[in-house]
Design an enzyme around this catalytic site. Structure first.
Site, PDB file in Angstrom:
ATOM      1  N   TYR A  21       0.840  -1.202   0.000  1.00  0.00           N
ATOM      2  CA  TYR A  21       0.000   0.000   0.000  1.00  0.00           C
ATOM      3  C   TYR A  21       0.878   1.256   0.000  1.00  0.00           C
ATOM      4  O   TYR A  21       0.667   2.181  -0.797  1.00  0.00           O
ATOM      5  CB  TYR A  21      -0.943  -0.024   1.208  1.00  0.00           C
ATOM      6  CG  TYR A  21      -1.671   1.265   1.436  1.00  0.00           C
ATOM      7  CD1 TYR A  21      -2.677   1.680   0.564  1.00  0.00           C
ATOM      8  CD2 TYR A  21      -1.352   2.088   2.508  1.00  0.00           C
ATOM      9  CE1 TYR A  21      -3.346   2.881   0.755  1.00  0.00           C
ATOM     10  CE2 TYR A  21      -2.006   3.293   2.711  1.00  0.00           C
ATOM     11  CZ  TYR A  21      -2.997   3.680   1.837  1.00  0.00           C
ATOM     12  OH  TYR A  21      -3.646   4.879   2.028  1.00  0.00           O
ATOM     13  N   GLU A  43     -11.699   5.283   4.915  1.00  0.00           N
ATOM     14  CA  GLU A  43     -11.222   6.142   6.009  1.00  0.00           C
ATOM     15  C   GLU A  43     -12.318   6.348   7.054  1.00  0.00           C
ATOM     16  O   GLU A  43     -12.037   6.369   8.246  1.00  0.00           O
ATOM     17  CB  GLU A  43     -10.723   7.491   5.474  1.00  0.00           C
ATOM     18  CG  GLU A  43      -9.467   7.412   4.652  1.00  0.00           C
ATOM     19  CD  GLU A  43      -8.185   7.146   5.439  1.00  0.00           C
ATOM     20  OE1 GLU A  43      -8.211   7.085   6.675  1.00  0.00           O
ATOM     21  OE2 GLU A  43      -7.143   7.005   4.778  1.00  0.00           O
ATOM     22  N   TRP A  51      -5.450   1.600  10.474  1.00  0.00           N
ATOM     23  CA  TRP A  51      -5.607   1.535   9.029  1.00  0.00           C
ATOM     24  C   TRP A  51      -5.376   0.119   8.510  1.00  0.00           C
ATOM     25  O   TRP A  51      -6.067  -0.329   7.604  1.00  0.00           O
ATOM     26  CB  TRP A  51      -4.675   2.534   8.351  1.00  0.00           C
ATOM     27  CG  TRP A  51      -4.779   2.512   6.863  1.00  0.00           C
ATOM     28  CD1 TRP A  51      -3.804   2.181   5.977  1.00  0.00           C
ATOM     29  CD2 TRP A  51      -5.940   2.798   6.064  1.00  0.00           C
ATOM     30  NE1 TRP A  51      -4.272   2.253   4.686  1.00  0.00           N
ATOM     31  CE2 TRP A  51      -5.590   2.637   4.712  1.00  0.00           C
ATOM     32  CE3 TRP A  51      -7.242   3.179   6.369  1.00  0.00           C
ATOM     33  CZ2 TRP A  51      -6.476   2.838   3.671  1.00  0.00           C
ATOM     34  CZ3 TRP A  51      -8.136   3.382   5.317  1.00  0.00           C
ATOM     35  CH2 TRP A  51      -7.748   3.214   3.990  1.00  0.00           C
TER      36      TRP A  51
END
Length: 188
Positions: A21, A43, A51
């Site tokens: 990522y 988000e 995350w």
């Protein structure tokens, strides 16, 4: 397989998914509204969580939220909410799932008003351009800025949920509105 001899921002650690990522997505400018909606969904789901937790569930969110098609998600019904909440592949928080539908509806309104969500976001940016920061360590990277405050405040006024200033700044980092790769990061 990612090369281990490259220098990365410390937050991605040794986790292969996190590294991928970081290396391929984080901080790259996103202009596609579908991807901007995807990160809005992800988000918002992250609020109060890490995350990496959301990143590991990303494909399940894609499957359950119509491949992040805002028009389709905006039409979801209470029956869709109940079906989604049965799936252990996402964060099964009723308020977050319901807010995703509302957020999709507001996202579409913003697209209509500004021509695109991208144009809306960049209306807050100096000269409508990304900000390139020059931080030497993670400790210098802010959790929020006056711009993330302004965007989060405006979105809240419009009815967007689970998107305060800290989540907004993380979103801005993710979609390349701010470039916060540490100065010695190979992916800067």
């Amino acid at each position: 397989m990612l090369k281990d001899n490259l220098k990365r921002c410390g937050w991605c650690g040794q986790d292969e998914l996190y590294r991928e990522y970081h290396d391929k997505e984080w901080g790259r400018v996103v202009t596609d509204d579908r991807v901007l909606f995807e990160f809005l969904v992800l988000e918002s789901a992250q609020a109060g969580l890490s995350w990496i937790t959301i990143l590991r569930k990303r494909e399940n969110y894609r499957r359950l939220f119509a491949d992040f098609d805002a028009k389709a998600v905006a039409q979801f019904t209470s029956e869709d909410v109940e079906t989604i909440l049965l799936d252990a592949g996402i964060i099964r928080n009723r308020l977050k799932v319901k807010s995703t539908i509302t957020n999709a509806q507001i996202f579409l309104q913003i697209q209509e008003e500004f021509g695109s969500f991208y144009h809306y976001l960049y209306s807050f940016m100096p000269d409508n351009q990304p900000i390139i920061n020059n931080f030497y360590s993670l400790s210098e990277v802010p959790a929020a800025t006056p711009i993330s405050d302004a965007i989060a405040k405006d979105l809240k006024k419009r009815g967007i949920k689970f998107f305060g200033t800290t989540i907004c700044y993380a979103y801005m980092q993710a979609v390349g509105m701010v470039k916060d790769h540490i100065t010695d990061c190979s992916f800067r």
